[in-house]
Design a protein around this motif. Structure first.
Motif, PDB file in Angstrom:
ATOM      1  N   ALA A 150      -8.668   3.742  -7.073  1.00  0.00           N
ATOM      2  CA  ALA A 150      -7.777   3.201  -6.263  1.00  0.00           C
ATOM      3  C   ALA A 150      -6.514   2.337  -6.567  1.00  0.00           C
ATOM      4  O   ALA A 150      -6.870   1.412  -7.518  1.00  0.00           O
ATOM      5  CB  ALA A 150      -7.840   2.515  -4.591  1.00  0.00           C
ATOM      6  N   SER A 151      -5.096   2.414  -6.274  1.00  0.00           N
ATOM      7  CA  SER A 151      -4.289   1.149  -6.897  1.00  0.00           C
ATOM      8  C   SER A 151      -3.111   0.222  -5.556  1.00  0.00           C
ATOM      9  O   SER A 151      -3.139   1.228  -4.419  1.00  0.00           O
ATOM     10  CB  SER A 151      -2.924   2.004  -7.754  1.00  0.00           C
ATOM     11  OG  SER A 151      -2.628   0.964  -8.037  1.00  0.00           O
ATOM     12  N   LEU A 173       0.597  -1.220  -0.315  1.00  0.00           N
ATOM     13  CA  LEU A 173      -0.168   0.068   0.107  1.00  0.00           C
ATOM     14  C   LEU A 173       0.897   1.281   0.237  1.00  0.00           C
ATOM     15  O   LEU A 173       1.972   0.701   0.457  1.00  0.00           O
ATOM     16  CB  LEU A 173      -0.439  -0.074   0.910  1.00  0.00           C
ATOM     17  CG  LEU A 173      -1.798  -1.756   1.803  1.00  0.00           C
ATOM     18  CD1 LEU A 173      -1.880  -1.207   2.859  1.00  0.00           C
ATOM     19  CD2 LEU A 173      -2.640  -1.816   0.220  1.00  0.00           C
ATOM     20  N   SER A 174       0.461   1.981  -0.746  1.00  0.00           N
ATOM     21  CA  SER A 174       0.934   3.637  -0.845  1.00  0.00           C
ATOM     22  C   SER A 174       0.525   4.564  -0.933  1.00  0.00           C
ATOM     23  O   SER A 174      -0.175   4.477  -1.347  1.00  0.00           O
ATOM     24  CB  SER A 174       2.147   3.442  -1.713  1.00  0.00           C
ATOM     25  OG  SER A 174       3.323   4.389  -1.641  1.00  0.00           O
ATOM     26  N   ASP A 175       0.276   5.710  -0.512  1.00  0.00           N
ATOM     27  CA  ASP A 175       0.194   6.733  -0.211  1.00  0.00           C
ATOM     28  C   ASP A 175      -1.440   6.876  -0.176  1.00  0.00           C
ATOM     29  O   ASP A 175      -2.441   7.403  -1.287  1.00  0.00           O
ATOM     30  CB  ASP A 175       0.396   7.630  -2.166  1.00  0.00           C
ATOM     31  CG  ASP A 175       1.929   8.080  -1.972  1.00  0.00           C
ATOM     32  OD1 ASP A 175       2.244   9.036  -1.893  1.00  0.00           O
ATOM     33  OD2 ASP A 175       2.375   6.922  -3.178  1.00  0.00           O
ATOM     34  N   ILE A 176      -1.607   6.195   0.912  1.00  0.00           N
ATOM     35  CA  ILE A 176      -2.617   6.249   1.568  1.00  0.00           C
ATOM     36  C   ILE A 176      -3.152   7.458   1.585  1.00  0.00           C
ATOM     37  O   ILE A 176      -5.184   7.709   1.135  1.00  0.00           O
ATOM     38  CB  ILE A 176      -3.462   5.645   2.403  1.00  0.00           C
ATOM     39  CG1 ILE A 176      -2.850   4.036   2.288  1.00  0.00           C
ATOM     40  CG2 ILE A 176      -5.063   5.491   2.746  1.00  0.00           C
ATOM     41  CD1 ILE A 176      -2.802   3.098   3.313  1.00  0.00           C
ATOM     42  N   HIS A 177      -2.500   8.843   1.844  1.00  0.00           N
ATOM     43  CA  HIS A 177      -2.842  10.419   1.921  1.00  0.00           C
ATOM     44  C   HIS A 177      -4.764  10.420   2.980  1.00  0.00           C
ATOM     45  O   HIS A 177      -5.830  10.830   2.003  1.00  0.00           O
ATOM     46  CB  HIS A 177      -2.528  10.953   0.030  1.00  0.00           C
ATOM     47  CG  HIS A 177      -2.234  11.302   0.489  1.00  0.00           C
ATOM     48  ND1 HIS A 177      -1.413  11.953   1.467  1.00  0.00           N
ATOM     49  CD2 HIS A 177      -1.481  10.159  -0.675  1.00  0.00           C
ATOM     50  CE1 HIS A 177       0.134  12.231   0.402  1.00  0.00           C
ATOM     51  NE2 HIS A 177       0.217  11.340  -0.787  1.00  0.00           N
ATOM     52  N   ALA A 178      -4.928   9.652   3.922  1.00  0.00           N
ATOM     53  CA  ALA A 178      -6.180   9.782   4.503  1.00  0.00           C
ATOM     54  C   ALA A 178      -7.166   9.451   4.098  1.00  0.00           C
ATOM     55  O   ALA A 178      -8.260   9.727   4.319  1.00  0.00           O
ATOM     56  CB  ALA A 178      -5.800  11.157   5.437  1.00  0.00           C
ATOM     57  N   PRO A 197       1.081   3.810 -10.443  1.00  0.00           N
ATOM     58  CA  PRO A 197       2.072   1.686 -10.362  1.00  0.00           C
ATOM     59  C   PRO A 197       2.812   1.888 -11.539  1.00  0.00           C
ATOM     60  O   PRO A 197       2.542   2.629 -13.000  1.00  0.00           O
ATOM     61  CB  PRO A 197       0.994   0.973 -10.263  1.00  0.00           C
ATOM     62  CG  PRO A 197      -0.229   2.025 -11.040  1.00  0.00           C
ATOM     63  CD  PRO A 197      -0.305   3.506 -10.857  1.00  0.00           C
ATOM     64  N   GLY A 198       3.482   1.224 -11.283  1.00  0.00           N
ATOM     65  CA  GLY A 198       5.046   1.279 -12.873  1.00  0.00           C
ATOM     66  C   GLY A 198       5.776   0.087 -12.074  1.00  0.00           C
ATOM     67  O   GLY A 198       6.086  -0.078 -10.951  1.00  0.00           O
ATOM     68  N   VAL A 199       6.598   0.048 -13.145  1.00  0.00           N
ATOM     69  CA  VAL A 199       7.941  -1.165 -12.724  1.00  0.00           C
ATOM     70  C   VAL A 199       8.672  -0.454 -13.771  1.00  0.00           C
ATOM     71  O   VAL A 199       9.098  -0.096 -14.788  1.00  0.00           O
ATOM     72  CB  VAL A 199       7.879  -2.372 -12.849  1.00  0.00           C
ATOM     73  CG1 VAL A 199       9.217  -3.430 -12.641  1.00  0.00           C
ATOM     74  CG2 VAL A 199       6.856  -2.968 -12.048  1.00  0.00           C
ATOM     75  N   PRO A 224       3.575   0.634  -6.072  1.00  0.00           N
ATOM     76  CA  PRO A 224       1.891  -0.425  -6.437  1.00  0.00           C
ATOM     77  C   PRO A 224       0.954   0.710  -6.923  1.00  0.00           C
ATOM     78  O   PRO A 224      -0.061   0.783  -6.711  1.00  0.00           O
ATOM     79  CB  PRO A 224       1.819  -0.884  -4.731  1.00  0.00           C
ATOM     80  CG  PRO A 224       2.348   0.536  -4.168  1.00  0.00           C
ATOM     81  CD  PRO A 224       3.785   0.419  -4.643  1.00  0.00           C
ATOM     82  N   GLY A 225       1.897   2.379  -6.616  1.00  0.00           N
ATOM     83  CA  GLY A 225       0.809   3.672  -6.691  1.00  0.00           C
ATOM     84  C   GLY A 225       0.256   3.402  -5.602  1.00  0.00           C
ATOM     85  O   GLY A 225      -0.022   3.546  -4.693  1.00  0.00           O
ATOM     86  N   SER A 226      -0.911   4.507  -5.762  1.00  0.00           N
ATOM     87  CA  SER A 226      -1.752   5.029  -5.096  1.00  0.00           C
ATOM     88  C   SER A 226      -3.063   4.749  -4.481  1.00  0.00           C
ATOM     89  O   SER A 226      -4.064   4.642  -5.006  1.00  0.00           O
ATOM     90  CB  SER A 226      -1.440   6.687  -4.894  1.00  0.00           C
ATOM     91  OG  SER A 226      -2.498   7.661  -4.109  1.00  0.00           O
TER      92      SER A 226
END
Length: 253
Positions: free
Chosen positions: A208-209, A9-14, A158-160, A195-197
């Protein structure tokens, strides 16, 4: 390497509504551990709900630039920032419990995981707040970091980025996951996986990502999940946060 399925998980930003939708989906796919790659706070209307969820998941929480700014706000309240970032963080500070703040101080700027053979960091494998957002930046990162697996966030995309062996040295290749998708890490490649946001996607897809990485299969799978954006927008408005923070969610920018 032990077989592990990492929920990334990343950049959930509340954004509590987005996180709930992601977790509802993720529970159906099975995972062993949860890694939050930073910026659980900032921008959104449900900071305590998000921190409660991460606590319940026993997530490994990486310090993001928004948490870093929050800690500076806590320790130096006389230094007031400007703009929507500072406005959101000041409001969120007032929502956090003493336990939240105590645990926030324990979040670290990057973790090396010997079990998985990976580095978790918010911006790049070598920085909290630089961006892994171009082939040029990836080339510089790979030149200064010699690990094989790097998991990052920060770009909200999201990317590689992967290295490919070539006669002239390592070439860099990029693959995006605007609609989700799967990536098999090649045996000899070094990769930076994003993983994106969860809470504020910026690749034009408002869904959501999140991702799951299977260490046995060397597979990175990105999922895009629809959620009730209007509910988050209503929460932003009710909190008195800037309207732009809600408007941007509809367009994924």
């Amino acid at each position: 390497m032990a077989s592990v399925r990492l929920l990334l998980l990343s950049d959930i930003h509340a954004n509590g509504v987005a996180l709930q939708a992601v977790m509802k989906d993720a529970w159906t796919r099975k995972f062993d551990r949860v890694i939050s790659l930073g910026d659980a706070l900032g921008y959104g209307p449900r900071p305590r709900e998000v921190l409660d969820t991460l606590r319940d998941l026993d997530a490994t929480c990486i310090l993001g630039n928004h948490e870093d700014m929050m800690l500076r706000l806590i320790h130096h309240p006389e230094v007031r920032g400007e703009g929507i970032v500072a406005q959101a963080l000041e409001w969120q500070h007032g929502q956090l419990s003493k336990r939240d703040i105590s645990e926030l101080h324990q979040w670290t700027d990057g973790v090396d995981d010997p079990l998985v053979g990976a580095r978790y960091r918010h911006g790049t494998p070598t920085s909290l707040d630089d961006y892994s957002d171009s082939v040029t930046s990836a080339r510089d990162i790979f030149a200064n970091w010699h690990g094989r697996l790097g998991f990052v966030g920060h770009t909200h995309v999201p990317g590689v980025y992967a290295t490919l062996n070539a006669p002239v040295g390592e070439w860099i290749k990029y693959q995006a996951f605007q609609d989700g998708g799967s990536y098999m890490v090649p045996p000899a490649a070094r990769v930076i996986l994003n993983p994106g946001s969860v809470g504020q996607p910026r690749d034009g897809n408002p869904q959501a990502s999140y991702a799951i990485f299977d260490t046995a299969r060397h597979n990175f799978q990105v999922y895009r999940i629809a959620y009730d954006i209007a509910q988050t927008q209503a929460q932003i408005q009710a909190a008195g946060l800037p309207d732009v923070l809600g408007a941007r969610l509809s367009i994924g920018k």
